[in-house]
Design a protein around this motif. Structure first.
Motif, mmCIF file in Angstrom:
data_model
loop_
_atom_site.group_PDB
_atom_site.id
_atom_site.type_symbol
_atom_site.label_atom_id
_atom_site.label_comp_id
_atom_site.label_asym_id
_atom_site.label_seq_id
_atom_site.Cartn_x
_atom_site.Cartn_y
_atom_site.Cartn_z
ATOM 1 N N ARG A 108 71.497 68.215 8.825
ATOM 2 C CA ARG A 108 72.044 66.886 9.118
ATOM 3 C C ARG A 108 71.892 65.954 7.919
ATOM 4 O O ARG A 108 72.752 65.139 7.645
ATOM 5 N N GLU B 72 68.227 74.365 2.724
ATOM 6 C CA GLU B 72 67.196 75.398 2.639
ATOM 7 C C GLU B 72 66.124 74.996 1.622
ATOM 8 O O GLU B 72 64.927 75.141 1.887
ATOM 9 N N HIS C 223 65.156 73.025 10.018
ATOM 10 C CA HIS C 223 66.390 73.432 9.347
ATOM 11 C C HIS C 223 67.585 72.648 9.886
ATOM 12 O O HIS C 223 68.435 72.193 9.111
ATOM 13 N N LEU D 297 67.495 80.970 8.520
ATOM 14 C CA LEU D 297 66.235 80.876 9.266
ATOM 15 C C LEU D 297 65.334 82.057 8.958
ATOM 16 O O LEU D 297 64.115 81.906 8.824
ATOM 17 N N LEU E 253 53.586 81.815 2.709
ATOM 18 C CA LEU E 253 52.730 80.629 2.563
ATOM 19 C C LEU E 253 51.475 80.772 3.432
ATOM 20 O O LEU E 253 50.364 80.503 2.993
ATOM 21 N N VAL F 169 63.888 72.354 3.153
ATOM 22 C CA VAL F 169 62.898 72.889 4.094
ATOM 23 C C VAL F 169 61.790 73.622 3.327
ATOM 24 O O VAL F 169 60.606 73.497 3.657
ATOM 25 N N GLN F 170 62.153 74.366 2.287
ATOM 26 C CA GLN F 170 61.135 75.062 1.467
ATOM 27 C C GLN F 170 60.128 74.052 0.911
ATOM 28 O O GLN F 170 58.919 74.256 1.013
ATOM 29 N N LEU G 20 63.728 81.475 5.641
ATOM 30 C CA LEU G 20 62.680 80.452 5.733
ATOM 31 C C LEU G 20 61.446 81.009 6.426
ATOM 32 O O LEU G 20 60.308 80.721 6.038
ATOM 33 N N GLN G 21 61.679 81.805 7.463
ATOM 34 C CA GLN G 21 60.581 82.428 8.198
ATOM 35 C C GLN G 21 59.755 83.313 7.249
ATOM 36 O O GLN G 21 58.520 83.261 7.247
ATOM 37 N N SER H 285 59.516 83.092 3.997
ATOM 38 C CA SER H 285 58.775 82.344 2.985
ATOM 39 C C SER H 285 57.618 81.577 3.627
ATOM 40 O O SER H 285 56.563 81.417 3.012
ATOM 41 N N LEU I 207 60.289 75.531 12.639
ATOM 42 C CA LEU I 207 61.240 75.901 11.574
ATOM 43 C C LEU I 207 62.694 75.613 11.972
ATOM 44 O O LEU I 207 63.474 75.096 11.165
ATOM 45 N N GLY I 208 63.043 75.953 13.201
ATOM 46 C CA GLY I 208 64.423 75.776 13.652
ATOM 47 C C GLY I 208 64.847 74.323 13.594
ATOM 48 O O GLY I 208 65.911 73.986 13.054
ATOM 49 N N LEU J 208 57.913 72.732 3.673
ATOM 50 C CA LEU J 208 56.899 73.701 4.107
ATOM 51 C C LEU J 208 55.726 73.720 3.136
ATOM 52 O O LEU J 208 54.560 73.743 3.542
#
Lengths: 209, 105
Positions: A58, A67, A53, B89, B99, A70-71, B92-93, B95, A49-50, A74
Motif C-alpha cells: 500500500r 519487499e 507485506h 511472502l 534472521l 519489509v526486509q 520474506l519468510q 529471510s 509478515l503477511g 524486519l
C-alpha cells in the motif's frame, strides 16, 4: 481478593479499553517467556509478515520496493526486539514499518527531509487514491463501490482501506498513519457513513431511516 | 468506583438522563447507539458499552437495520482485499528465518 481487585483495575483502565481488541486477539503475558531474540522474533514478528507485506505494498505501490521495505523493517525489528515487552507486536512492528518507510523516502528525495507533513500527507493520500479506488477495485470489478469510494475524501478512503480492507485494529491504523486513535475513530465513523450515503444514492443499500 | 470507571457512553447517557429523567435507565438511546455503532461493529468498544449497545439492538428494529446495512458495507470493502503475493511472502519468510537463527538476512 487482591487478584480480583487487580484484574478489575486492569479491565476498567481506559488504556486497556482502547486496546481491547488487540488484548482479545493476543493475551498479554505478564512474564516474558523468551530470553532469546530469535524466539521473540519468531513468536511476535513472524506472524505479522503477511500484514507487513500488504501494508508495504500500500505504501510503496511497487513489489520490489515493498519487499525491500519489509526486509529493512524486519532487520530493525530484530535489532530492537530485546527492548520490546511483547505487548501488541503488530502495532509495534507497524510503527517500525512506518518509520522505515519515511526514512527511505527521505533518502530518495531529500526535499521531504524537512517537511514531515508532506511525507505523512503522501502516505495517507497514496493509501486511498491509488490503492483502494484504482488498483484493488479495478481488478476485482465492483464498479458501483469504486464509484462510491470516489466521493470520499482521501483521509476517509485511507482509513477505510486500513480498517475494512486490511482488517487493522484502530490502534494499529493509528500507529501506521501516525495520528491519534480518536482521529481514526472519527474518520471510520464519518467515512463509513459517507460511503453508505453514496451507496444508497446508487440504490445498492437502503437509506438511513 | 471512581470517575475512571465510567465509559464514554455511560457518561453521555448520564448527562442526558439528568436533563430528561424519563429516559429508560441503562439502555442507550438510538442517537447514542448510532454515534458508537461503527466502533461497535469493529469490536473497538469496551465490554460494558458493547453489552449496552447489544441490549439496545435487541429492542430497536431501526438500529438493527442500520447494523445490517453497515455490516454489508464492511463486507463489500473486505472483498476488495488484494490476493497475497505468495512468492514474495515465501522469500520474506526465508529471510526472517535466517534472521531468527542469528544469520545475516
Amino acid at each position: 481478593m487482591m487478584v480480583a481487585a487487580t484484574v478489575t483495575l486492569i479491565l476498567h483502565d481506559p488504556w486497556t479499553r482502547t486496546h481491547a481488541r488487540a488484548l482479545a486477539a493476543r493475551p498479554v503475558t505478564a512474564v516474558d517467556p523468551f530470553e532469546d531474540p530469535g524466539a521473540r522474533f519468531r513468536a511476535w514478528i513472524m506472524p505479522e509478515l503477511g500484514i507487513l507485506h500488504a501494508m508495504a505494498m500500500r505504501m510503496t505501490r511497487d513489489p520490489v520496493d515493498a519487499e525491500d521495505l519489509v526486509q529493512d523493517t524486519l532487520l530493525r525489528a530484530y535489532r530492537g526486539i530485546m527492548g520490546f515487552d511483547g505487548r501488541y507486536p503488530r502495532a509495534w512492528v507497524l510503527t517500525i514499518l512506518r518509520n522505515t518507510h519515511i526514512n527511505r523516502l527521505r533518502k530518495k528525495s531529500p526535499s521531504l527531509a524537512f517537511d514531515p507533513d508532506a511525507t505523512f500527507g503522501r502516505l495517507a493520500a497514496d493509501e486511498g487514491r491509488d490503492t483502494v479506488s484504482e488498483d484493488a477495485v479495478a481488478s476485482l470489478g465492483d464498479p458501483v463501490l469504486r464509484d462510491a469510494l470516489g466521493e470520499l475524501t482521501d483521509d476517509h478512503r485511507a482509513v477505510l482501506a486500513l480498517v475494512d480492507v486490511d482488517g487493522l485494529a484502530y490502534q494499529e491504523a493509528a500507529d501506521l498513519l501516525g495520528v491519534p486513535i480518536g482521529t481514526i475513530m472519527s474518520r471510520v465513523h464519518r467515512g463509513r457513513r459517507a460511503l453508505r450515503e453514496a451507496l444508497a444514492a446508487r440504490g445498492v443499500v437502503r437509506e438511513e431511516l | 468506583m471512581g470517575w475512571r470507571d465510567w465509559t464514554w457512553l455511560e457518561g453521555v447517557a448520564f448527562l442526558d438522563r439528568w436533563r430528561e429523567p424519563d429516559i429508560e435507565p441503562d439502555i442507550p438511546t438510538c442517537e447514542h447507539v448510532r454515534e458508537v455503532l461503527q466502533a461497535f461493529l469493529d469490536g473497538e468498544l469496551g465490554a460494558r458499552d458493547e453489552e449496552r449497545v447489544r441490549a439496545h439492538l435487541a429492542l430497536c428494529e431501526m438500529c438493527s437495520i442500520e447494523e445490517e446495512v453497515f455490516l454489508e458495507v464492511k463486507a463489500r470493502l473486505a472483498a476488495l482485499r488484494p490476493a497475497a503475493d505468495d512468492a514474495a511472502l515465501a522469500r520474506l519468510q526465508a529471510s526472517a528465518d535466517r534472521l531468527a537463527r542469528g544469520e545475516a538476512p
